[in-house]
Scaffold this motif. Sequence first.
Motif, PDB file in Angstrom:
ATOM      1  N   LEU A  58      99.306 125.445 -11.399  1.00  0.00           N
ATOM      2  CA  LEU A  58     100.413 125.330 -10.456  1.00  0.00           C
ATOM      3  C   LEU A  58     101.011 123.926 -10.337  1.00  0.00           C
ATOM      4  O   LEU A  58     102.246 123.792 -10.326  1.00  0.00           O
ATOM      5  CB  LEU A  58      99.978 125.845  -9.085  1.00  0.00           C
ATOM      6  CG  LEU A  58     101.102 126.084  -8.073  1.00  0.00           C
ATOM      7  CD1 LEU A  58     102.130 127.061  -8.615  1.00  0.00           C
ATOM      8  CD2 LEU A  58     100.514 126.604  -6.759  1.00  0.00           C
ATOM      9  N   PRO A  59     100.226 122.846 -10.228  1.00  0.00           N
ATOM     10  CA  PRO A  59     100.856 121.526 -10.041  1.00  0.00           C
ATOM     11  C   PRO A  59     101.821 121.149 -11.170  1.00  0.00           C
ATOM     12  O   PRO A  59     102.957 120.725 -10.907  1.00  0.00           O
ATOM     13  CB  PRO A  59      99.661 120.567  -9.971  1.00  0.00           C
ATOM     14  CG  PRO A  59      98.543 121.407  -9.451  1.00  0.00           C
ATOM     15  CD  PRO A  59      98.751 122.748 -10.098  1.00  0.00           C
ATOM     16  N   LEU A  60     101.395 121.299 -12.436  1.00  0.00           N
ATOM     17  CA  LEU A  60     102.278 120.946 -13.538  1.00  0.00           C
ATOM     18  C   LEU A  60     103.436 121.936 -13.629  1.00  0.00           C
ATOM     19  O   LEU A  60     104.574 121.550 -13.934  1.00  0.00           O
ATOM     20  CB  LEU A  60     101.498 120.914 -14.851  1.00  0.00           C
ATOM     21  CG  LEU A  60     102.272 120.456 -16.090  1.00  0.00           C
ATOM     22  CD1 LEU A  60     102.856 119.056 -15.893  1.00  0.00           C
ATOM     23  CD2 LEU A  60     101.381 120.486 -17.334  1.00  0.00           C
ATOM     24  N   ALA A  61     103.158 123.212 -13.366  1.00  0.00           N
ATOM     25  CA  ALA A  61     104.220 124.218 -13.410  1.00  0.00           C
ATOM     26  C   ALA A  61     105.308 123.910 -12.390  1.00  0.00           C
ATOM     27  O   ALA A  61     106.503 124.002 -12.693  1.00  0.00           O
ATOM     28  CB  ALA A  61     103.643 125.604 -13.162  1.00  0.00           C
ATOM     29  N   ARG A  62     104.922 123.547 -11.189  1.00  0.00           N
ATOM     30  CA  ARG A  62     105.920 123.237 -10.154  1.00  0.00           C
ATOM     31  C   ARG A  62     106.736 122.009 -10.529  1.00  0.00           C
ATOM     32  O   ARG A  62     107.951 121.968 -10.298  1.00  0.00           O
ATOM     33  CB  ARG A  62     105.225 123.048  -8.812  1.00  0.00           C
ATOM     34  CG  ARG A  62     104.855 124.363  -8.143  1.00  0.00           C
ATOM     35  CD  ARG A  62     104.290 124.168  -6.762  1.00  0.00           C
ATOM     36  NE  ARG A  62     104.167 125.440  -6.067  1.00  0.00           N
ATOM     37  CZ  ARG A  62     103.427 125.625  -4.976  1.00  0.00           C
ATOM     38  NH1 ARG A  62     102.746 124.600  -4.457  1.00  0.00           N
ATOM     39  NH2 ARG A  62     103.369 126.807  -4.394  1.00  0.00           N
ATOM     40  N   ALA A  63     106.074 121.010 -11.102  1.00  0.00           N
ATOM     41  CA  ALA A  63     106.807 119.819 -11.548  1.00  0.00           C
ATOM     42  C   ALA A  63     107.807 120.187 -12.640  1.00  0.00           C
ATOM     43  O   ALA A  63     108.960 119.731 -12.629  1.00  0.00           O
ATOM     44  CB  ALA A  63     105.830 118.763 -12.051  1.00  0.00           C
TER      45      ALA A  63
ATOM     46  N   ASN B 100      95.021 124.722 -23.153  1.00  0.00           N
ATOM     47  CA  ASN B 100      94.284 123.459 -23.236  1.00  0.00           C
ATOM     48  C   ASN B 100      94.802 122.441 -22.231  1.00  0.00           C
ATOM     49  O   ASN B 100      94.023 121.681 -21.633  1.00  0.00           O
ATOM     50  CB  ASN B 100      94.389 122.876 -24.650  1.00  0.00           C
ATOM     51  CG  ASN B 100      93.455 123.551 -25.629  1.00  0.00           C
ATOM     52  OD1 ASN B 100      92.489 124.200 -25.226  1.00  0.00           O
ATOM     53  ND2 ASN B 100      93.726 123.407 -26.917  1.00  0.00           N
ATOM     54  N   ALA B 101      96.121 122.397 -22.029  1.00  0.00           N
ATOM     55  CA  ALA B 101      96.686 121.471 -21.051  1.00  0.00           C
ATOM     56  C   ALA B 101      96.265 121.853 -19.642  1.00  0.00           C
ATOM     57  O   ALA B 101      95.977 120.981 -18.804  1.00  0.00           O
ATOM     58  CB  ALA B 101      98.207 121.448 -21.162  1.00  0.00           C
ATOM     59  N   VAL B 102      96.224 123.140 -19.362  1.00  0.00           N
ATOM     60  CA  VAL B 102      95.766 123.601 -18.040  1.00  0.00           C
ATOM     61  C   VAL B 102      94.305 123.218 -17.838  1.00  0.00           C
ATOM     62  O   VAL B 102      93.904 122.759 -16.756  1.00  0.00           O
ATOM     63  CB  VAL B 102      95.966 125.120 -17.905  1.00  0.00           C
ATOM     64  CG1 VAL B 102      95.365 125.622 -16.588  1.00  0.00           C
ATOM     65  CG2 VAL B 102      97.448 125.480 -17.982  1.00  0.00           C
TER      66      VAL B 102
ATOM     67  N   VAL C 134     103.969 120.149 -23.166  1.00  0.00           N
ATOM     68  CA  VAL C 134     103.932 119.090 -22.160  1.00  0.00           C
ATOM     69  C   VAL C 134     102.552 119.062 -21.497  1.00  0.00           C
ATOM     70  O   VAL C 134     101.959 120.100 -21.253  1.00  0.00           O
ATOM     71  CB  VAL C 134     105.045 119.266 -21.105  1.00  0.00           C
ATOM     72  CG1 VAL C 134     106.420 119.174 -21.770  1.00  0.00           C
ATOM     73  CG2 VAL C 134     104.924 120.588 -20.356  1.00  0.00           C
ATOM     74  N   ILE C 135     102.090 117.859 -21.228  1.00  0.00           N
ATOM     75  CA  ILE C 135     100.765 117.659 -20.633  1.00  0.00           C
ATOM     76  C   ILE C 135     100.880 116.912 -19.307  1.00  0.00           C
ATOM     77  O   ILE C 135     100.160 117.196 -18.356  1.00  0.00           O
ATOM     78  CB  ILE C 135      99.852 116.875 -21.596  1.00  0.00           C
ATOM     79  CG1 ILE C 135      99.711 117.627 -22.930  1.00  0.00           C
ATOM     80  CG2 ILE C 135      98.471 116.644 -20.980  1.00  0.00           C
ATOM     81  CD1 ILE C 135      99.039 116.823 -24.026  1.00  0.00           C
ATOM     82  N   THR C 136     101.796 115.945 -19.258  1.00  0.00           N
ATOM     83  CA  THR C 136     101.985 115.119 -18.077  1.00  0.00           C
ATOM     84  C   THR C 136     103.423 115.247 -17.575  1.00  0.00           C
ATOM     85  O   THR C 136     104.285 115.792 -18.276  1.00  0.00           O
ATOM     86  CB  THR C 136     101.718 113.637 -18.403  1.00  0.00           C
ATOM     87  OG1 THR C 136     102.760 113.171 -19.287  1.00  0.00           O
ATOM     88  CG2 THR C 136     100.355 113.444 -19.060  1.00  0.00           C
TER      89      THR C 136
END
Length: 294
Positions: free
Chosen positions: A70-75, A60-62, A33-35
């Motif tokens: 953190l932002p994508l992980a929390r989502a 690569n996504a990070v 996942v990227i977005t």
Amino acid sequence: MTIDPGDTVPLTTTGELVTRAAAARAAVASFNVITLEHVEAVIAGAESVPAPVVLQVSENAVRFRGGRLLPLARAAVTAAEHADVPVALHLDHVQSEALLHQAADVGFSSVMYDAARLPYAENLAATRAAVDWAHARGLWIEAELGQIGGKNGRPPLDAHAPGARTDPDEARDFVADSGVDALAVAIGSAHAMTTRTAALDHALLKQLSAALDVPLVLHGSSGVPDGELTAAVAGGITKVNIGTALNVALTGAIRDFLADRPEAVDPRGYLTVAREAMTRAVARALQVLGATIA
């Protein structure tokens, strides 16, 4: 997908899902996942089957997200906690120790530590250190032996190039000496393939399955045809990584939407069709793999 702020469920772990799949001689699908749209599509596709699923975020996504995990992980954690199917979080293709050391604190239950670019002895030493760190914190850890190719724009290796296939004897020693929980094996797939033309070495897979007592992982599965995937699962693959197939679905849907509506400027229109296309791709992959909730 059910979204009820007051109704959350704990995340499952990658180790639990893989162990369950191995016992059933099946495979769990792990989607890159990227977005946020990727996250929502993977969960919606899994719920439609229904099947358990792993959300994986690559280094690569990070990097694409400004180096911030953190932002994508929390989502992803929040979406997983509201899912109607078991969902685990996995940190994929990690080379940075700094990124590895963030995994335990932001909801990830597993990490794929990637030192496969290094000579064997260095790969083993780096992986052993990562395993010791991860296991001390309750993390399940995957590594790679052999070069699957196709990462970071590099072409896949020729089938006969040195290191292009995982050697069963070397793999047996690597697993024993490193202590990894799972091993990604090079048997003919490649990362970032946009055509489904990969031919897997099923004889080699049979040898690897007999030689190793840990789950085997197939990277680069977007380029593997349906029949090859089902044969790979029957031959011992227990975790199947899929990423590029979602990006192909997303990009194609957006291209078609904007071609028909050149005046469109609101991203919600084309992101909606993109998310729907990825949801269908997820559901289809899970059905091909026969992934269901027992």
